[in-house]
Design an enzyme around this catalytic site. Structure first.
Site, PDB file in Angstrom:
ATOM      1  N   ALA A 161       1.524  -0.728   0.042  1.00 22.82           N
ATOM      2  CA  ALA A 161       0.036  -0.422   0.411  1.00 22.82           C
ATOM      3  C   ALA A 161       0.295   0.788   0.219  1.00 22.82           C
ATOM      4  O   ALA A 161       0.324   2.380  -0.516  1.00 22.82           O
ATOM      5  CB  ALA A 161      -1.076  -0.246   1.112  1.00 22.82           C
ATOM      6  N   THR A 162       2.184   1.491   0.644  1.00 17.25           N
ATOM      7  CA  THR A 162       2.583   2.207   0.832  1.00 17.25           C
ATOM      8  C   THR A 162       3.185   3.225  -1.071  1.00 17.25           C
ATOM      9  O   THR A 162       3.151   4.330  -1.088  1.00 17.25           O
ATOM     10  CB  THR A 162       4.375   2.838   1.739  1.00 17.25           C
ATOM     11  OG1 THR A 162       3.917   2.003   2.846  1.00 17.25           O
ATOM     12  CG2 THR A 162       5.048   3.819   1.432  1.00 17.25           C
ATOM     13  N   ASN A 187      -6.471   3.634  10.518  1.00 22.22           N
ATOM     14  CA  ASN A 187      -6.062   1.916  10.474  1.00 22.22           C
ATOM     15  C   ASN A 187      -5.838   2.082  12.453  1.00 22.22           C
ATOM     16  O   ASN A 187      -5.367   0.977  12.821  1.00 22.22           O
ATOM     17  CB  ASN A 187      -4.840   2.344  10.287  1.00 22.22           C
ATOM     18  CG  ASN A 187      -4.060   3.570  10.326  1.00 22.22           C
ATOM     19  OD1 ASN A 187      -4.562   5.080  10.346  1.00 22.22           O
ATOM     20  ND2 ASN A 187      -3.019   3.248  10.867  1.00 22.22           N
ATOM     21  N   GLN A 201      -7.229  -0.546   5.088  1.00 22.97           N
ATOM     22  CA  GLN A 201      -8.173  -1.194   6.298  1.00 22.97           C
ATOM     23  C   GLN A 201      -9.440  -1.892   6.569  1.00 22.97           C
ATOM     24  O   GLN A 201     -10.225  -2.343   7.109  1.00 22.97           O
ATOM     25  CB  GLN A 201      -7.576  -0.881   7.005  1.00 22.97           C
ATOM     26  CG  GLN A 201      -6.376  -0.252   7.976  1.00 22.97           C
ATOM     27  CD  GLN A 201      -6.414  -1.712   8.898  1.00 22.97           C
ATOM     28  OE1 GLN A 201      -6.584  -2.465   9.315  1.00 22.97           O
ATOM     29  NE2 GLN A 201      -4.667  -1.790   9.086  1.00 22.97           N
ATOM     30  N   SER A 240      -3.691  -3.579  -0.255  1.00 20.89           N
ATOM     31  CA  SER A 240      -2.383  -4.547   0.766  1.00 20.89           C
ATOM     32  C   SER A 240      -2.757  -4.924   1.080  1.00 20.89           C
ATOM     33  O   SER A 240      -3.654  -6.169   1.496  1.00 20.89           O
ATOM     34  CB  SER A 240      -1.844  -3.734   1.757  1.00 20.89           C
ATOM     35  OG  SER A 240      -0.872  -4.144   2.673  1.00 20.89           O
ATOM     36  N   ALA A 241      -1.805  -6.880   0.485  1.00 20.09           N
ATOM     37  CA  ALA A 241      -1.968  -8.060   0.515  1.00 20.09           C
ATOM     38  C   ALA A 241      -2.425  -8.704   2.053  1.00 20.09           C
ATOM     39  O   ALA A 241      -3.414  -9.531   2.594  1.00 20.09           O
ATOM     40  CB  ALA A 241      -1.853  -8.435   0.000  1.00 20.09           C
ATOM     41  N   HIS A 242      -0.864  -7.963   3.546  1.00 21.86           N
ATOM     42  CA  HIS A 242      -0.755  -8.623   3.947  1.00 21.86           C
ATOM     43  C   HIS A 242      -2.042  -7.665   5.151  1.00 21.86           C
ATOM     44  O   HIS A 242      -1.937  -8.537   6.456  1.00 21.86           O
ATOM     45  CB  HIS A 242       0.161  -7.838   4.654  1.00 21.86           C
ATOM     46  CG  HIS A 242       0.516  -6.983   5.608  1.00 21.86           C
ATOM     47  ND1 HIS A 242       1.202  -6.631   6.114  1.00 21.86           N
ATOM     48  CD2 HIS A 242       0.753  -5.581   4.621  1.00 21.86           C
ATOM     49  CE1 HIS A 242       0.903  -5.569   6.442  1.00 21.86           C
ATOM     50  NE2 HIS A 242       1.076  -5.045   5.715  1.00 21.86           N
ATOM     51  N   THR A 257       9.818  -6.571 -12.362  1.00 21.91           N
ATOM     52  CA  THR A 257       9.388  -7.871 -12.751  1.00 21.91           C
ATOM     53  C   THR A 257       8.787  -8.602 -11.380  1.00 21.91           C
ATOM     54  O   THR A 257       8.707  -8.144 -10.431  1.00 21.91           O
ATOM     55  CB  THR A 257      10.921  -9.069 -12.346  1.00 21.91           C
ATOM     56  OG1 THR A 257      11.930  -8.247 -13.758  1.00 21.91           O
ATOM     57  CG2 THR A 257      10.772 -10.220 -12.535  1.00 21.91           C
ATOM     58  N   CYS A 264       3.770   1.674  11.853  1.00 21.24           N
ATOM     59  CA  CYS A 264       4.431   2.211  11.241  1.00 21.24           C
ATOM     60  C   CYS A 264       4.939   2.868  12.363  1.00 21.24           C
ATOM     61  O   CYS A 264       6.235   3.556  11.679  1.00 21.24           O
ATOM     62  CB  CYS A 264       4.111   2.455   9.953  1.00 21.24           C
ATOM     63  SG  CYS A 264       2.463   3.862  10.115  1.00 21.24           S
TER      64      CYS A 264
END
Length: 381
Positions: free
Chosen positions: A69-70, A149, A177, A197-199, A237, A323
């Site tokens: 996301a960043t 968040n 979120q 963001s995946a995580h 890649t 963060c």
């Protein structure tokens, strides 16, 4: 360890790990390669793109892969303004955005752009009227998070999106979120740029996405230059294993988002009631009104925040965004709500996940209440 820090990161879903493993152990082709193995990798990447797009009600071609996301936020904000070629543009955002947004906007300020920083109300919300009042004839972009968040507060994205679209103002939304918990449908909510963001939704770390609206087209200048991947917007890649993990996690979330949100919201309220009863109401809940189901933020007056967290070795909790932990400063979000430094520091963000159980909630509430009572007895206010 009882995990109540899901807002910082979520555990990798079994479905995501299963999808990733062949691309870590057996298949290694570059998805840009023009041979059978490369085309197979490309097919897996495109299948995952469709799965993530389905979660958001978007078209697969609208998604650009990023490292998280960043990077997605940086590409959205910097790329949009750079493509437009405007100097001294006016932007609108809030003081309690994620650091990725705040620091990117401050960088843009240093380049000559002007930002109106909105202050949230006492509940942590930015109202649609605040945004409307901040708009100017030269406003180029508005950036807000869908779900805060630290507080879980939901901002009025659905109300603002059509108004900003009608005025030709780009609307960027940080949905990191929100994606795992709210029913987002970008066919109905006309935002221009949206970061994922995946995580944060049970996928792997190191992969994210940026939704880029095509009709009307939200054009971006790339921030990474190289092979021209991702429609020329993000060179590099593609990490097939991370992308297929993201796709599998998104598919799993989509299948249980509504039911999971209802269950987790009930557990969050169970946690709040248990803490309130155990501490006879001597605590403060931060964030009100419509909130995401997975976040509870609570302040405990009369205790030292660092001592409180030290007395909870069996709980994974935080005092704010992960963060910001390196600064060792009280939450800037809570300070923006008017909290003194001591009270902001004596706060816990308790964030639940789809694997959280009632037994864990009860045990966590007992541990937090015991720690607060002990500290207050040692050093009464």
């Amino acid at each position: 360890m009882i995990d109540l820090d899901h807002a910082a990161t979520t555990p990798l879903a079994a479905e995501a790990l299963d999808a990733m493993w062949p691309w870590l152990s057996q298949r290694h082709a570059n998805p840009a390669s023009d041979h059978a193995d490369g085309r197979r990798a490309r097919q897996a990447v495109e299948q995952a793109r469709g799965e993530v797009a389905d979660l958001m009600g978007a078209a697969p071609a609208d998604l650009v892969w990023t490292s998280g996301a960043t990077e997605s936020i940086n590409l959205a904000l910097k790329g949009a303004l750079e493509f437009r070629g405007v100097r001294g543009a006016h932007l609108v955002s809030s003081r309690i955005e994620h650091k990725a947004t705040l620091d990117t906007l401050r960088w843009l300020e240093a380049q000559g752009h002007r930002v109106t920083w909105l202050t949230p109300d006492r509940e942590g919300r930015i109202s649609a009227d605040q945004v409307r009042a901040a708009l100017r004839p030269d406003t180029a972009l508005v950036s807000l998070m869908w779900v805060n968040n630290e507080l879980g507060v939901i901002n009025p994205i659905e109300a603002l999106a059509p108004e900003l679209r009608a005025r030709g103002i780009l609307f960027h939304v940080d949905a990191a979120q929100a994606a795992a918990w709210l029913p987002i449908d970008l066919r109905q909510v006309p935002v221009d740029l949206l970061s994922l963001s995946a995580h944060k939704l049970y996928g792997p770390k190191g992969i994210g996405a940026l939704y880029v609206c095509r009709r009307p087209r939200a054009r971006l200048s790339p921030q990474l230059h190289g092979g021209g991947q991702e429609q020329g917007m993000r060179s590099g890649t593609l990490p097939t294993h991370q992308i297929v993990g993201f796709g599998a996690a998104a598919r799993a979330v989509a299948a249980q988002r509504s039911e999971g949100a209802t269950r987790v919201a009930a557990l969050r309220e169970r946690l709040w009631r248990a803490l309130s009863e155990a501490l006879a109401g001597q605590l403060q809940r931060n964030g009100g009104g419509p909130v995401a189901p997975h976040i509870l933020n609570v302040s405990f007056d009369g205790v030292d925040g660092e001592a409180l967290r030290a007395r909870l070795p069996g709980l994974a909790v935080s005092s704010g965004a992960a963060c910001s932990s390196a600064t060792r400063e009280p939450s800037f979000v809570l300070r923006a709500l008017g909290h003194a430094d001591a009270l902001a520091d004596a706060s816990l963000r308790l964030s639940l996940g789809r694997g959280t159980t009632a037994a864990e909630i009860d045990a966590a509430a007992a541990a937090v209440a015991d720690a607060v009572r002990t500290l207050r007895n040692w050093a009464p206010a």
